[in-house]
Every structure is written in C-alpha cells, then in structure tokens.
Design an enzyme around this catalytic site. Structure first.
Site, PDB file in Angstrom:
ATOM      1  N   GLY A 203       1.317  -1.271  -0.346  1.00  0.00           N
ATOM      2  CA  GLY A 203      -0.230  -0.394   0.141  1.00  0.00           C
ATOM      3  C   GLY A 203       0.749   1.526  -0.088  1.00  0.00           C
ATOM      4  O   GLY A 203       1.693   1.496   0.674  1.00  0.00           O
ATOM      5  N   PRO A 204       0.108   1.990  -0.284  1.00  0.00           N
ATOM      6  CA  PRO A 204       1.088   3.679  -0.295  1.00  0.00           C
ATOM      7  C   PRO A 204       2.076   4.113   1.221  1.00  0.00           C
ATOM      8  O   PRO A 204       1.749   3.617   2.126  1.00  0.00           O
ATOM      9  CB  PRO A 204      -0.066   4.702   0.198  1.00  0.00           C
ATOM     10  CG  PRO A 204      -1.290   3.821  -0.429  1.00  0.00           C
ATOM     11  CD  PRO A 204      -1.370   2.509   0.298  1.00  0.00           C
ATOM     12  N   GLY A 206       2.604   5.420   4.478  1.00  0.00           N
ATOM     13  CA  GLY A 206       2.919   6.133   5.770  1.00  0.00           C
ATOM     14  C   GLY A 206       1.662   5.416   6.019  1.00  0.00           C
ATOM     15  O   GLY A 206       0.523   5.870   6.902  1.00  0.00           O
ATOM     16  N   THR A 207       0.535   3.922   5.831  1.00  0.00           N
ATOM     17  CA  THR A 207      -0.612   3.445   5.611  1.00  0.00           C
ATOM     18  C   THR A 207      -0.906   2.445   7.027  1.00  0.00           C
ATOM     19  O   THR A 207      -1.605   2.409   7.376  1.00  0.00           O
ATOM     20  CB  THR A 207      -1.070   3.049   4.653  1.00  0.00           C
ATOM     21  OG1 THR A 207      -0.037   2.008   4.029  1.00  0.00           O
ATOM     22  CG2 THR A 207      -1.548   3.788   3.423  1.00  0.00           C
ATOM     23  N   THR A 210       4.206  -1.419   8.187  1.00  0.00           N
ATOM     24  CA  THR A 210       5.595  -1.281   9.914  1.00  0.00           C
ATOM     25  C   THR A 210       4.302  -1.359  10.512  1.00  0.00           C
ATOM     26  O   THR A 210       4.950  -2.251  11.838  1.00  0.00           O
ATOM     27  CB  THR A 210       6.756  -0.284   9.802  1.00  0.00           C
ATOM     28  OG1 THR A 210       6.917  -0.387   7.829  1.00  0.00           O
ATOM     29  CG2 THR A 210       7.408  -0.847  10.257  1.00  0.00           C
ATOM     30  N   HIS A 425      -6.321  35.611  -9.218  1.00  0.00           N
ATOM     31  CA  HIS A 425      -6.350  34.493  -9.274  1.00  0.00           C
ATOM     32  C   HIS A 425      -6.651  34.062  -8.700  1.00  0.00           C
ATOM     33  O   HIS A 425      -7.681  32.912  -9.279  1.00  0.00           O
ATOM     34  CB  HIS A 425      -4.469  34.272  -9.211  1.00  0.00           C
ATOM     35  CG  HIS A 425      -4.350  32.973  -9.607  1.00  0.00           C
ATOM     36  ND1 HIS A 425      -3.203  33.203 -11.051  1.00  0.00           N
ATOM     37  CD2 HIS A 425      -4.358  31.440  -9.392  1.00  0.00           C
ATOM     38  CE1 HIS A 425      -2.914  31.531 -11.048  1.00  0.00           C
ATOM     39  NE2 HIS A 425      -3.625  30.863  -9.897  1.00  0.00           N
ATOM     40  N   GLU A 426      -6.695  33.888  -7.772  1.00  0.00           N
ATOM     41  CA  GLU A 426      -7.128  32.810  -6.470  1.00  0.00           C
ATOM     42  C   GLU A 426      -8.748  32.715  -6.495  1.00  0.00           C
ATOM     43  O   GLU A 426      -9.939  31.945  -6.404  1.00  0.00           O
ATOM     44  CB  GLU A 426      -7.207  32.210  -5.161  1.00  0.00           C
ATOM     45  CG  GLU A 426      -5.154  32.369  -4.512  1.00  0.00           C
ATOM     46  CD  GLU A 426      -4.678  30.920  -5.124  1.00  0.00           C
ATOM     47  OE1 GLU A 426      -5.624  30.305  -5.354  1.00  0.00           O
ATOM     48  OE2 GLU A 426      -4.065  31.085  -5.556  1.00  0.00           O
ATOM     49  N   HIS A 429      -9.838  30.548  -9.536  1.00  0.00           N
ATOM     50  CA  HIS A 429     -10.314  29.524  -9.424  1.00  0.00           C
ATOM     51  C   HIS A 429     -11.478  28.925  -8.377  1.00  0.00           C
ATOM     52  O   HIS A 429     -12.418  28.340  -9.284  1.00  0.00           O
ATOM     53  CB  HIS A 429      -9.266  29.555  -8.139  1.00  0.00           C
ATOM     54  CG  HIS A 429      -7.943  29.365  -9.130  1.00  0.00           C
ATOM     55  ND1 HIS A 429      -7.141  27.744 -10.008  1.00  0.00           N
ATOM     56  CD2 HIS A 429      -6.668  29.174  -8.789  1.00  0.00           C
ATOM     57  CE1 HIS A 429      -6.526  28.142 -10.562  1.00  0.00           C
ATOM     58  NE2 HIS A 429      -5.783  28.757  -9.945  1.00  0.00           N
ATOM     59  N   ASP A 501      -0.291  25.169 -12.612  1.00  0.00           N
ATOM     60  CA  ASP A 501      -2.376  25.013 -12.695  1.00  0.00           C
ATOM     61  C   ASP A 501      -2.330  23.846 -14.225  1.00  0.00           C
ATOM     62  O   ASP A 501      -3.146  23.287 -14.347  1.00  0.00           O
ATOM     63  CB  ASP A 501      -2.253  26.122 -12.802  1.00  0.00           C
ATOM     64  CG  ASP A 501      -2.713  27.047 -11.447  1.00  0.00           C
ATOM     65  OD1 ASP A 501      -3.077  26.190 -10.883  1.00  0.00           O
ATOM     66  OD2 ASP A 501      -4.074  28.268 -11.773  1.00  0.00           O
TER      67      ASP A 501
HETATM   68  N1  LIG Z   1      -3.282   3.015  10.378  1.00  0.00           N
HETATM   69  C1  LIG Z   1      -2.805   3.490  11.338  1.00  0.00           C
HETATM   70  N2  LIG Z   1      -3.267   3.856  12.773  1.00  0.00           N
HETATM   71  C2  LIG Z   1      -2.430   4.588  13.712  1.00  0.00           C
HETATM   72  N3  LIG Z   1      -1.159   5.029  13.058  1.00  0.00           N
HETATM   73  C3  LIG Z   1      -0.985   4.869  12.122  1.00  0.00           C
HETATM   74  C4  LIG Z   1      -2.344   3.171  10.968  1.00  0.00           C
HETATM   75  N4  LIG Z   1      -1.170   3.741   9.499  1.00  0.00           N
HETATM   76  C5  LIG Z   1      -0.300   4.832  10.302  1.00  0.00           C
HETATM   77  N5  LIG Z   1       0.050   4.913  11.569  1.00  0.00           N
HETATM   78  C6  LIG Z   1       1.118   5.872  11.908  1.00  0.00           C
HETATM   79  O1  LIG Z   1       1.971   6.481  11.022  1.00  0.00           O
HETATM   80  C7  LIG Z   1       3.059   6.409  11.391  1.00  0.00           C
HETATM   81  C8  LIG Z   1       4.191   5.057   9.811  1.00  0.00           C
HETATM   82  O2  LIG Z   1       3.642   4.437   9.541  1.00  0.00           O
HETATM   83  P1  LIG Z   1       4.673   2.926   9.294  1.00  0.00           P
HETATM   84  O3  LIG Z   1       5.780   2.908   9.191  1.00  0.00           O
HETATM   85  O4  LIG Z   1       3.159   1.845   9.247  1.00  0.00           O
HETATM   86  O5  LIG Z   1       3.653   3.334   7.713  1.00  0.00           O
HETATM   87  P2  LIG Z   1       4.527   2.581   6.713  1.00  0.00           P
HETATM   88  O6  LIG Z   1       3.097   1.910   5.775  1.00  0.00           O
HETATM   89  O7  LIG Z   1       4.857   1.141   6.310  1.00  0.00           O
HETATM   90  O8  LIG Z   1       4.912   3.414   5.207  1.00  0.00           O
HETATM   91  P3  LIG Z   1       6.405   2.631   4.052  1.00  0.00           P
HETATM   92  O9  LIG Z   1       5.490   2.018   3.069  1.00  0.00           O
HETATM   93  O10 LIG Z   1       6.591   4.370   4.114  1.00  0.00           O
HETATM   94  O11 LIG Z   1       7.753   1.981   5.239  1.00  0.00           O
HETATM   95  C9  LIG Z   1       3.116   5.447  12.662  1.00  0.00           C
HETATM   96  O12 LIG Z   1       3.889   4.927  13.178  1.00  0.00           O
HETATM   97  C10 LIG Z   1       1.909   5.678  12.692  1.00  0.00           C
HETATM   98  O13 LIG Z   1       2.117   6.355  14.139  1.00  0.00           O
HETATM   99 MG   LIG Z   2       7.355   0.767   6.782  1.00  0.00          MG
END
Ligand SMILES: Nc1ncnc2c1ncn2[C@@H]1O[C@H](COP(=O)(O)OP(=O)(O)OP(=O)(O)O)[C@@H](O)[C@H]1O
Ligand SMILES: [Mg+2]
EC number: 3.4.24.-
Length: 699
Positions: A203-204, A206-207, A210, A425-426, A429, A501
């Site tokens: 997945g993308p 920060g989701t 890890t 400008h804004e 938009h 834009d």
């Molecule tokens: N579903 C979630 N619930 C709670 N906290 C979250 C959640 N998803 C992300 N976070 C917060 O975002 C931080 C970063 O998430 P994580 O390290 O798991 O991202 P990742 O999916 O592994 O990203 P990457 O692909 O960049 O490694 C976590 O430490 C947490 O604080």
């Molecule tokens: Mg990760």
C-alpha cells in the site's frame, strides 16, 4: 565539566596507569636511604659509626646502615662511585672495623626483558584490532560477515498491539489468522489445509504496514525476526544469499517463528530487469529467498511477512501461491478509519472540550495514518509553542494546513500589485469551481503564502470518493484554468503564476485521453505502459507503443480538452465578473475566506449550463431511456455550518482521479495524484520550474 565522559575516555586510563607506574618505581627505589657525597661516605667508613654495608655492583652504589644518626641524614645513607674507584671502595669496606658487609650483583629479570621485547608488538596488534572492529561498526562483528542482520524482537521491547492500529480492520483480521496458524497448526492440518508461507502487506507510504507487522510481533507470542530488505544488499558478492540462509536457519531453529522483511522490493525486484540485464548479486539473493520459502521442508512453521510500496516491481515467482499466499492491501483510511486513527494518536494529548475528532477526520480526506499522526503532533507542538495547556481547534486547523501546504510564510511580504494579482488568480479558481455543476464545494480561499504557494483554493469533497466521473474531471480542468483566465480578463497581462495549474491540467487531460478512454477520437485504448521498467525513472520508462498518427491525435485531443476548459472558464468568469471583483476585494481585505463567507458570496453565481450528453461514438445510437438519477449529495459538513469551527480546510482526494481504472494496481494509485485539488499560485516560477516536490499538497 562532564565527569562521566572523562572517566570513559582513554585519557583517564592513561593517567591512572602513569600514576601507578610512578608509585611502583618510587616504592622500589626510594627505600629510605639518604644520598650523601662519595667523600662523606668514605669518611663514614673510616669512622666507627657504620654497622652494616651493602655494595651493589652494576649500580655502583653503597648502602650504609649507621649505629647513630649522622646529623640530618638519619641512620641510612647511600652514595655512588665511579667504576675506577671500585677497588678503593672494596678496600675501604674490608678495612672498616666492626662492620658486617655484603656484596650484591643484581640479576636481570628475564620476565621484564621479555615484556620489554613484546610490548611494542602487543600495542601494534591492539591498534589494528581496534581499527578493524570500529570499521565493522562494533567489536564483535568482525567475523560475522555473512550472518543475517535480523533483529529478534524481544518480549521486553515496547509492545505495539492491534489496538494501536486503527482503521485497518480487514488487514488486522487476516493477520489475526496468522497468529492462529502458529498457535494451533494441528487444527488446520487436520482438514488438509496448507499453512500459508508468506503474507505481503502492500500500500502507499504511511498507511501503517510496518506498524501492523510490529503489532503482529507484539501479539503473536512467538519469536519475531525483523529485517529490512536493504540489509541483504552489501558491497560484497554472495553476502545477501548467505544472510538469507542464515536468517531462515535461525528462524527454523526457533520455529514456530515469524520473519518480517520490510521494504522487500530492495531484494525482491523482477529478475532480468534493468539496463544491460539483471543485477547478479540481487538475483542470487532473490533466488535464495525463493528457495528458502518453499524448500523441501513443508513442515517447518515459519511464516514470512513482508511489506512494500511497490508490489508491481516484485518478481512474479515471489508472488505465486505457495510463497506469498496472502496479499493484503493497506489503503489510506476512510472517514471512520481516520477518526479511529485520530483517537489512537490523541491519547496523552489534552484537548479543549469543543474539539471533535470526527470533524477533523472529515477535513482530512486522503490523509494516511502517518499524516494524521503528524497533524496531531504539529498541533501539540504549536500549542506548546504558544505556552497553552490544551490543544484547541485553531491549533488543529493550522496543523492540517501545515501538513498539507507547509508552514505559513509570514516573512514573505507581497507588494500590493502581487497581492492584487494573487487575489484575482485565486478568486478565479474559486469562482470557476463554484460555477461548475459537478465539483465539490469550495471551502477555503487564501492569499496568505504558505510553503511554495502564494495562495491557494481548497475544494472539499463531501465524502470519501473512490472514482471520478468524466464531468468531474472536465470541471477540474475548467477551474484549474480559472486562475489564468482571471488574470487574462482582468489585467490583460497574465503572469507565470499559472504554470503549476497548467501542468496539473495537462496531466489530467493526458490521462483522460491515454488511460481513461474519455476521448471519442482515441477511444477506449490504453496508450503507453506506465512504470513498466522499474530500473529506469518512472517517466523515462514510458514506452510509446502507438504510431505517429495516434500520437498526433492524442496531442490534439489533449489540446482540445484544455482549450474547451479554457473557454468554459472564460465564459464563467466573464458572466460573473461582478462576483469576481467582489471576491477579489474581500480577499484583499480579509486574506482568508472560509466556506460560509464563500457560500454567501457565491449565492447567485450564474452556473455553467450542463454539458451535452457524451457518447463515446456518434455511431452508437443513444438510448431513449434517460440516465438513472444519482442519489443526492449529503449536505456539507454540518458541524462546521453550525459554526463549531471557524474555517474549513481540506485536501481533495487527489488519488481518486488516479485510482480510476487502476484495478488493484497500487502503483498507479500511489503516484498519480494530479487532480488540481489546491491551486497553488507559484508566481516566481523560474525558481520552481522543476518537477514539484512532494509538498503534501498533491499527495
Ligand atoms: N492505521 C494506523 N493506525 C494508527 N497509526 C497509524 C496507522 N497508520 C499509520 N500510522 C502512523 O503512521 C506511522 C507510520 O506508519 P508506518 O511506518 O507503518 O507506515 P508504512 O506503511 O510502513 O510506510 P512505508 O511504506 O513508507 O514504510 C506509524 O508509526 C503510526 O504512528
Ligand atoms: Mg514501512
């Protein structure tokens, strides 16, 4: 003075050593004898005061013990003599009356001489050892080259549980099952089920991938080995494969166990890809991984969990059933998920009573877990900076803006002319967006510079969106043009501010033509391979797989879409010129307008007429049955309308545009957000003419 550091440093030990040696020496030599001149010594020998004499050969020293103290010198004196005087001294001692005497010939100590010989070698050896071990980054690693670097997550390490992961319920469910497999394998084997070997989380960024894996470690109750994909990569050939082997051996010894490989794309890339064939070392590592994952031993209870942002570049052999049997997508959370994540991260952050995390969740569509965590953290930092005790709505709003568009730039002073242009400008938009029939409501316009932008317009979707219609895309094109058109109409002298834009609009139009099949001329054909070649740059790898004449058609179709949008924007702004002027002067005065103020301003906007029905081809007869009516949209952010929040900000689901047609292919969704969600007014475009950095605005 930092005493602790002083004690740890080498200077301290050297000093202690030197002092010890000095004390030792003075103990050996200074045994209470006072030195006197040779002449006085000889005189003493001639007298009767001497009781005992010791002649030390080699040192040419005579120690005398006296019967009575000799003045200040006490009863023990010594003197030295030169070698030629030796015979005379011996004679004097022999002649002395009433004296016990003794000769001493000191023997050299063999141990001391050996030490003297070896000491330099020992010191040199120590220096070498120290250098080598520090090069390896730690004393004990010198001999552990091919060993895996996996860390065993110990039970004592801070425990993350599934409670800490919010808004990812499906993923958690799947992972719960893994826990059960390891606990009661017999139950599954009894019905002939094969326990999965691997689970791939993708997945993308920060989701929470890890985070999920760490939660499994906290909950599983079995040994958990964690390693990053890049740990296999080393500058020495064969190390990667050997590390993989070692990792699995360790895990098998402790089975049942879980191995977690983060960012597996570092080793799991498609074999044979790249310029001039594959990378041998990486392919060896991957081969070893493939072998370990389904070697001959089917009984061992080791499960591999891996995480990646790019499953599309992974080798197909890695993804087949029997290796990564389970593939779990971890997506950006929906509204409810966002609220839950906010609750998780709000723990330990005192907030005022009127803060409603549900409202905050609604204002942050498209945010990932990491973004949300960041918003709350920024809000806490802002609160602390202003010496307040409780986090309030204002701090939260500012934090959302910071995460989306960067910090406010108070120091950038715009002169009146720039301000006026930015306001128009804004305003252009915002007005164009308000006059469209398929656009989400405009929720905020500002001419306060923030991050790279000199001002921006925000358009907030009322709810989470997963697909976008053709009309919505056309509307996006039109209001992306709004800023430029306002400059044209009002000043007859457009600025460079519209470059961003234009870039975004072109990108949307191109995708409409080449990916979404939204042009009648080109038809529903996918043109070009996106990100086909993982080792070339994302866009460099774009291969053109169509003829010159199609390329020409594509170009003219893109141009037509943009031109139409330009015309529409022109029409709308011209028809609503009075509103545009009012909007610009309000902006100049107030600098930021929220959705309530905007609603009032746009109350009697003359909207653009509906576009005619679109047919992918003239030849296909249109149906007589009218289109099915869409369910009406939910009302705008009700809480905000009640005045609970001063202003309303959001980023539009940028991904939704990209996600159209990206069936399960996350890569397309992950880096394609081109929707002109916030219209930046980057006017000093020379400075920023390169590709836009990921400022968080366009996801
Ligand atoms: N579903 C979630 N619930 C709670 N906290 C979250 C959640 N998803 C992300 N976070 C917060 O975002 C931080 C970063 O998430 P994580 O390290 O798991 O991202 P990742 O999916 O592994 O990203 P990457 O692909 O960049 O490694 C976590 O430490 C947490 O604080
Ligand atoms: Mg990760």
């Amino acid at each position: 003075m930092d005493f602790k550091r002083l004690f740890r440093g080498p200077v301290f030990y050297v000093l202690v050593g030197a002092i010890a040696v000095w004390i030792g020496f003075s103990l050996i030599t200074g045994s209470g004898f006072r030195e006197v001149t040779t002449q006085h010594g000889l005189d003493l020998l001639k007298g009767t005061n001497v009781e005992k004499v010791l002649i030390v050969d080699g040192e040419q020293r005579v120690d005398l013990t006296l019967k009575k103290a000799d003045g200040d010198n006490g009863t023990q004196v010594q003197f030295y003599y030169v070698a030629p005087r030796g015979a005379e001294i011996v004679q004097a001692v022999t002649d002395a009356k009433d004296v016990q005497f003794d000769d001493q010939v000191p023997q050299t100590n063999w141990f001391m001489s050996l030490l003297g010989l070896l000491l330099p070698f020992i010191i040199i050896g120590l220096i070498f050892w120290f250098l080598l071990s520090s090069m390896q980054g730690g004393g004990s690693r010198v001999m552990q080259f091919g060993k895996s670097r996996a860390k065993l997550v110990s039970k004592e390490s801070p425990k993350v549980t599934f409670e800490d992961v919010a808004g990812a319920d499906e993923a958690i469910e799947e992972l719960q099952e893994i826990k059960e497999f390891l606990k009661e394998p017999a139950k599954f084997q009894a019905v002939g089920a094969r326990i999965p070997k691997g689970v791939l989380l993708y997945g993308p960024p920060g989701t929470g991938k890890t985070l999920l894996a760490r939660a499994v470690a906290g909950e599983a109750g079995v040994p958990f080995y964690s390693i990053s994909g890049s740990d296999f990569v080393e500058m020495f050939v064969g190390v990667g494969a050997s590390r993989v082997r070692d990792l699995f051996n360790q895990a098998k010894e402790n089975a049942p166990a879980i191995i977690f490989i983060d960012e597996i794309d570092a080793v799991g890339r498609h074999r044979g890809a790249g310029i001039g064939g594959g990378n041998d070392e990486r392919e060896q590592t991957l081969n070893q991984l493939l072998v370990e994952m389904d070697g001959f031993d089917v009984k061992t209870n080791v499960i591999l969990i891996a995480a990646t942002n790019r499953p599309d570049v992974l080798d197909p052999a890695l993804l087949r059933p029997g290796r990564f049997d389970r593939q779990i997508t971890v997506e950006a959370p929906d509204l409810k998920g966002r609220e839950q994540i906010l609750h998780v991260h709000a723990k330990g952050k005192p907030m005022t009573d009127d803060v409603d995390l549900a409202v905050l969740a609604r204002k942050t569509p498209g945010f990932t877990g990491a973004d949300l965590a960041n918003v709350l953290n920024e809000a806490a930092l802002l609160t602390a900076r202003s010496n307040a005790q409780l986090i309030d709505n204002r701090a939260l709003d500012e934090a959302v803006d910071r995460v989306m568009a960067g910090p406010q730039r108070r120091t950038r002073m715009m002169n009146d002319k720039e301000k006026l242009i930015t306001a128009y400008h804004e305003g252009g938009h915002a007005l164009a967006a308000a006059a469209m029939r398929h656009t989400d409501p405009v929720t905020k316009v500002t001419i306060l510079p923030r991050g790279r932008a000199l001002g921006y317009t925000m358009v907030l979707p009322v709810e989470d969106k997963y697909s976008v219609t053709r009309n919505e895309l056309l509307d996006q094109l039109t209001y992306a043009m709004g800023g430029r058109v306002a400059e044209e109409i009002v000043f007859h002298d457009p600025t460079t501010g519209a470059s961003n834009d234009i870039e975004k609009a072109t990108s949307i139009a191109r995708r409409m033509v080449t990916e979404y099949g939204m042009s009648a001329e080109v038809g529903s054909v996918k043109l070009g391979h996106g990100s086909g070649e993982p080792f070339l740059g994302r866009d460099m790898g774009q291969q053109r797989d169509y003829s010159e004449s199609i390329a020409e058609t594509v170009d003219s179709e893109i141009r037509r879409l943009i031109e139409t949008a330009h015309d529409e924007a022109w029409q709308v702004l011209n028809e609503n010129r009075d509103i545009l002027d009012k909007l610009a002067s309000e902006l100049l005065e107030k600098e930021t307008l929220d959705h309530l103020q905007l609603e009032a301003l746009f109350a009697d906007v003359r909207k653009l007429p509906e576009r005619p029905q679109w047919l992918s081809s003239e030849n296909r007869p249109s149906s007589n049955v009218p289109p099915v009516a869409m369910p009406s949209k939910a009302p705008i952010d009700r809480d905000a309308t009640e005045g609970r929040v001063a202003s309303d900000r959001s980023r539009k689901v940028g991904e939704s545009a990209a996600r159209v047609g990206a069936t399960g292919d996350e890569a397309a969704g992950a880096h394609g957000a081109d929707a002109p969600n916030i219209d930046e007014h980057v006017r000093n475009s020379e400075e920023h003419s390169g590709p836009a950095p990921s400022s968080g605005i366009t996801t």
